[in-house]
Structures are given as structure tokens and as C-alpha cells.
Design a protein around this motif. Structure first.
Motif, PDB file in Angstrom:
ATOM      1  N   GLU A  64      24.060 -45.272  48.596  1.00  0.00           N
ATOM      2  CA  GLU A  64      24.742 -45.986  49.413  1.00  0.00           C
ATOM      3  C   GLU A  64      25.264 -46.460  48.558  1.00  0.00           C
ATOM      4  OE1 GLU A  64      21.617 -48.454  51.571  1.00  0.00           O
ATOM      5  OE2 GLU A  64      21.601 -46.825  53.303  1.00  0.00           O
ATOM      6  N   GLY A  65      24.303 -47.068  47.874  1.00  0.00           N
ATOM      7  CA  GLY A  65      25.600 -47.656  46.141  1.00  0.00           C
ATOM      8  C   GLY A  65      26.565 -47.158  45.755  1.00  0.00           C
ATOM      9  N   ILE A  66      26.329 -45.075  45.213  1.00  0.00           N
ATOM     10  CA  ILE A  66      27.405 -44.458  45.551  1.00  0.00           C
ATOM     11  C   ILE A  66      28.598 -44.974  46.024  1.00  0.00           C
ATOM     12  CG2 ILE A  66      28.517 -42.456  44.633  1.00  0.00           C
ATOM     13  CD1 ILE A  66      25.469 -42.093  43.525  1.00  0.00           C
ATOM     14  N   GLY A  67      28.225 -44.324  47.768  1.00  0.00           N
ATOM     15  CA  GLY A  67      29.891 -45.018  48.986  1.00  0.00           C
ATOM     16  C   GLY A  67      30.018 -46.030  48.017  1.00  0.00           C
ATOM     17  N   SER A  68      29.191 -47.203  48.297  1.00  0.00           N
ATOM     18  CA  SER A  68      30.304 -48.375  48.232  1.00  0.00           C
ATOM     19  C   SER A  68      31.496 -49.000  46.985  1.00  0.00           C
ATOM     20  CB  SER A  68      29.575 -49.747  47.687  1.00  0.00           C
ATOM     21  OG  SER A  68      28.795 -49.697  46.690  1.00  0.00           O
ATOM     22  N   ARG A  69      31.463 -47.670  46.087  1.00  0.00           N
ATOM     23  CA  ARG A  69      32.251 -47.592  44.610  1.00  0.00           C
ATOM     24  C   ARG A  69      33.903 -47.091  45.429  1.00  0.00           C
ATOM     25  NH1 ARG A  69      29.249 -44.655  40.315  1.00  0.00           N
ATOM     26  NH2 ARG A  69      27.255 -45.600  39.657  1.00  0.00           N
ATOM     27  N   PRO A  70      34.381 -47.945  44.971  1.00  0.00           N
ATOM     28  CA  PRO A  70      36.211 -47.197  44.848  1.00  0.00           C
ATOM     29  C   PRO A  70      35.874 -45.511  44.858  1.00  0.00           C
ATOM     30  CG  PRO A  70      36.131 -48.731  43.889  1.00  0.00           C
ATOM     31  CD  PRO A  70      35.034 -49.351  43.283  1.00  0.00           C
ATOM     32  N   ALA A  71      36.798 -44.871  45.573  1.00  0.00           N
ATOM     33  CA  ALA A  71      36.424 -43.712  45.467  1.00  0.00           C
ATOM     34  C   ALA A  71      36.824 -43.380  44.128  1.00  0.00           C
ATOM     35  CB  ALA A  71      37.823 -42.783  46.046  1.00  0.00           C
ATOM     36  N   ALA A  72      37.418 -43.670  43.266  1.00  0.00           N
ATOM     37  CA  ALA A  72      38.067 -43.165  41.995  1.00  0.00           C
ATOM     38  C   ALA A  72      37.197 -43.161  41.043  1.00  0.00           C
ATOM     39  CB  ALA A  72      39.423 -44.199  41.565  1.00  0.00           C
ATOM     40  N   ASP A  73      35.853 -44.406  40.990  1.00  0.00           N
ATOM     41  CA  ASP A  73      35.105 -44.994  41.014  1.00  0.00           C
ATOM     42  C   ASP A  73      33.641 -44.287  41.105  1.00  0.00           C
ATOM     43  OD1 ASP A  73      36.544 -46.507  38.733  1.00  0.00           O
ATOM     44  OD2 ASP A  73      35.241 -48.181  40.798  1.00  0.00           O
ATOM     45  N   ARG A  74      33.819 -43.273  42.393  1.00  0.00           N
ATOM     46  CA  ARG A  74      32.003 -41.997  42.334  1.00  0.00           C
ATOM     47  C   ARG A  74      32.406 -40.869  41.264  1.00  0.00           C
ATOM     48  NH1 ARG A  74      34.177 -42.211  48.087  1.00  0.00           N
ATOM     49  NH2 ARG A  74      33.516 -44.466  49.437  1.00  0.00           N
ATOM     50  N   PRO A  75      31.110 -40.832  40.968  1.00  0.00           N
ATOM     51  CA  PRO A  75      30.849 -39.214  40.379  1.00  0.00           C
ATOM     52  C   PRO A  75      31.569 -38.193  41.617  1.00  0.00           C
ATOM     53  CG  PRO A  75      28.644 -39.926  41.221  1.00  0.00           C
ATOM     54  CD  PRO A  75      29.562 -41.013  41.393  1.00  0.00           C
ATOM     55  N   ASP A  76      31.644 -37.156  40.573  1.00  0.00           N
ATOM     56  CA  ASP A  76      32.396 -36.076  41.957  1.00  0.00           C
ATOM     57  C   ASP A  76      31.151 -35.320  41.834  1.00  0.00           C
ATOM     58  OD1 ASP A  76      32.373 -34.778  39.267  1.00  0.00           O
ATOM     59  OD2 ASP A  76      33.893 -34.397  38.953  1.00  0.00           O
ATOM     60  N   ALA A  77      30.051 -35.055  40.873  1.00  0.00           N
ATOM     61  CA  ALA A  77      28.600 -33.989  41.322  1.00  0.00           C
ATOM     62  C   ALA A  77      27.349 -35.202  41.158  1.00  0.00           C
ATOM     63  CB  ALA A  77      28.706 -33.515  40.634  1.00  0.00           C
ATOM     64  N   ILE A  78      26.392 -35.010  41.667  1.00  0.00           N
ATOM     65  CA  ILE A  78      25.731 -35.871  41.549  1.00  0.00           C
ATOM     66  C   ILE A  78      23.504 -34.825  41.254  1.00  0.00           C
ATOM     67  CG2 ILE A  78      23.743 -36.973  42.406  1.00  0.00           C
ATOM     68  CD1 ILE A  78      25.926 -38.670  44.428  1.00  0.00           C
ATOM     69  N   PHE A  79      23.268 -34.890  40.345  1.00  0.00           N
ATOM     70  CA  PHE A  79      22.124 -34.264  40.287  1.00  0.00           C
ATOM     71  C   PHE A  79      20.809 -35.000  39.817  1.00  0.00           C
ATOM     72  CE2 PHE A  79      19.143 -32.725  36.290  1.00  0.00           C
ATOM     73  CZ  PHE A  79      17.787 -31.741  37.286  1.00  0.00           C
TER      74      PHE A  79
END
Length: 345
Positions: free
Chosen positions: A229-244
Motif C-alpha cells: 500500500e505504501g508503494i502503491g500510494s506513491r506517484p507512478a514515477a517514484d515506484r520501483p519497477d520490481a520488488i523482491f
């Protein structure tokens, strides 16, 4: 008055030694005699006094197993395999979960010590192994499970988590992802620290790749959902493109959060990989890529090491077994082309 072994022997018309063999080593007794003794036991309602046997033998036929979280299917599968191997050797497993709490772990160790268990299998929470070392010095075998034991007096069975973390991030980089987030915690868990160390090594070898670390208080679905939810609340440009994620439960929680947002595609916008390859991974709404650990083999070999400890020659050093993890690529990283098979990068 309680029924004694002598009463059973008299009723079955055999010696006390024969009754003892039927109870403890039935393969030494003729089948017809075994049947006669068991009939006498049933008729008289005899219940063996395990406490007395334990005092005489110096230890019980029970093995203490302490895992970090019995709610994690990885540890459930490990415990089930340990229980099967123990039963093959006429041992019973007593299971405790520390919930990542050193005090709770210590309480279980002390309880197992009081019960004079045959030995202790433990996946330790932190670095303080002094209570286990004391138990070991007094003659109770101890085996570390899902934790490397080199440099300690304990035998161990584990998976190379540094290699696993590296595999995960090499895979993410190989499919073109460069802004990678690692989600996991607590940080005092060696498994989490080693997986992060492997991830850092892989990312450092790709010039334009970067790694963000998001620490969680638990390795649970709820913790993963909060991180997602924390990642999803960021602007799209600030999100990672992969999560481990440090385990599959976290990854499933992240996947739930991103799916509920509705505007984040997995793996289109964010590729996602977990660790452990629990059964739920392949049945998630987007089948989850994961680093596979041989949970059953860890449990089986842990009991084998414990049995070997009891027969180890004086002065002989501990034995260490280290498994290599496997990458299983599914739709959460490679889309519909996933073969759902271990692959090499």
C-alpha cells in the motif's frame, strides 16, 4: 492400584524382560509373543510410565523443534518432514514457535531441557546462542535448522540464502528491471539479512540498477500488504519497477495491495518475486515467481543430523549441510510465458 510391567508379564506368561522388549524393541520378539503381550496390556489397561523410563535412560524419546513461525507454510512443511523422519526412528516431535521472539525461544529451550528431550532442533531468532551452547555442553544434542552453523559447536542444515537473494535480483535485472525494492524484516533474522546481502551483490553488478530497502516488522501477509500500500500510494514515477520480498507471505500481501489499487499491473508495471516457493505461490491471482527452498529436506536432514550427534565420536566436529536454492519463474515476473519450472539465469 496402577498396573505394573510385572503384572503384564504374569498375565502374558512371559518374563519382565520380554515385556520390555515388546515395548521398546519389538523386532527382537516373536510375533506371537508380541501379540500375547499386547493382549495382556489391553486387558489390564497398562499405561507405560514414560517419566520413570526417562529418568532411567537419562533422556526421553521426544525431540524439541523450535521454528520462527509455524503459521508460515515453509516451516509447517519443514516440521511435517521432521516429524515423519523422527517417527521412523521411534521419536516424537514437540513443536514450538518463537514468533521471532528471543525470550519465547529461550522459554522453549528451558522447557525442553526440563523435559530431558532427546535433542533440540532450532531455527534461532538472533545471534545469542549461549543457552543452546549450555544445553549442548551438558550432553543434549542441538542442531541448527534453516541457519548456517559454521563457527559454532552445532551441526546445521540450511539453504544458501545469499545465493538465493542473488538469484532473485539477477532474474529481475535480466528481465530489464532496474529500480528494485527489497521488502523484508525483522533485520535481526539471519535469513533476511543474507537474502538482502545477495540482492545487493546482484544489483551492484548492473551499472544502472538500484536497490531500495523497505524494512518490515514481520514476515507476514499483513506486513506485505502494508508495504504494498505504501508503494502503491506513491506517484507512478517514484515506484520501483520490481520488488523482491524476503518470503512468499510478504509477496502475497504486496500482490494483494497492488491488485486492489487497480492501476498497477503485475508484472507490467512492477515485477514481483518472493522466497520459499510455498504452495500458495503458484495459486496466487498472479502466479508468483519465487526462490525455492527444499523445506522437506531441511526437516528430514535435521533429524538425521540429530541422530548422528548422539553417535558422534568424542572430539569429532559438527556437520554442516548447505542446500542451493532454485529460481522458479512464474507470471509475476515473466508474464504468460512462464514455464513454472526451476530455471538458471
Amino acid at each position: 492400584m496402577a498396573v505394573s510391567v510385572r503384572d503384564v508379564a504374569a498375565a502374558a506368561e512371559v518374563s519382565v524382560g520380554t515385556v520390555s522388549n515388546v515395548l521398546n524393541a519389538p523386532e527382537k520378539v516373536a510375533p506371537t509373543t508380541v501379540e500375547r503381550v499386547h493382549r495382556a496390556i489391553a486387558d489390564l489397561g497398562f499405561v507405560r510410565n514414560d517419566a520413570a523410563r526417562q529418568l532411567k535412560a537419562g533422556r526421553s524419546r521426544c525431540v524439541g523443534l523450535i521454528v520462527l513461525d509455524v503459521g508460515n507454510p515453509f516451516f509447517t512443511d519443514l516440521a511435517r518432514a521432521a516429524e515423519r523422519r523422527a517417527a521412523e526412528n521411534r521419536l516424537t516431535v514437540l513443536l514450538g514457535t518463537s514468533d521471532d521472539d528471543p525470550a519465547r525461544e529461550r522459554a522453549y529451550v528451558e522447557t525442553f531441557d526440563e523435559q530431558r528431550v532427546y535433542g533440540v532442533l532450532v531455527s534461532p531468532v538472533g545471534d545469542d546462542l549461549s543457552r543452546l551452547a549450555e544445553l549442548h555442553r551438558r550432553g543434549t544434542p542441538v542442531v541448527l535448522v534453516d541457519r548456517r552453523g559454521e563457527g559454532s559447536p552445532f551441526s546445521s542444515v540450511a539453504v544458501d540464502d545469499v545465493a538465493g537473494g542473488r538469484l532473485a535480483c539477477e532474474h529481475l535485472c535480466a528481465i530489464g528491471r532496474r529500480r528494485i525494492a527489497f521488502i523484508g524484516g525483522p533485520a535481526n533474522l539471519h535469513q533476511v539479512a543474507d537474502r538482502l546481502r545477495g540482492a545487493r551483490k546482484a544489483v551492484a553488478e548492473v551499472q544502472d540498477a538500484e536497490l531500495e530497502v523497505i524494512t518490515t516488522g514481520a514476515l507476514s501477509v499483513l506486513a506485505g500488504r502494508a508495504a504494498g500500500e505504501g508503494i502503491g500510494s506513491r506517484p507512478a514515477a517514484d515506484r520501483p519497477d520490481a520488488i523482491f520480498c524476503a518470503n512468499d507471505l510478504l509477496a502475497i500481501g504486496v500482490l494483494q495491495a497492488l491488485t486492489m489499487l487497480g492501476d498497477v499491473s503485475v508484472p507490467g508495471d512492477i515485477a514481483l518475486i518472493g522466497y520459499d516457493d510455498i504452495d500458495f505461490a503458484q495459486s496466487a491471482v498472479v502466479p508468483l515467481s519465487s526462490i525455492r527452498q527444499p523445506s522437506g529436506q531441511l526437516g528430514t536432514h535435521a533429524v538425521d543430523l540429530l541422530l548422528a550427534e548422539t553417535d558422534r565420536a568424542p572430539g569429532a566436529g559438527p556437520e554442516h549441510i548447505l542446500f542451493q536454492p532454485e529460481l522458479v519463474a512464474r507470471a509475476s515476473t515473466v508474464g504468460a510465458t512462464s514455464s513454472d519450472q526451476p530455471i538458471d539465469i
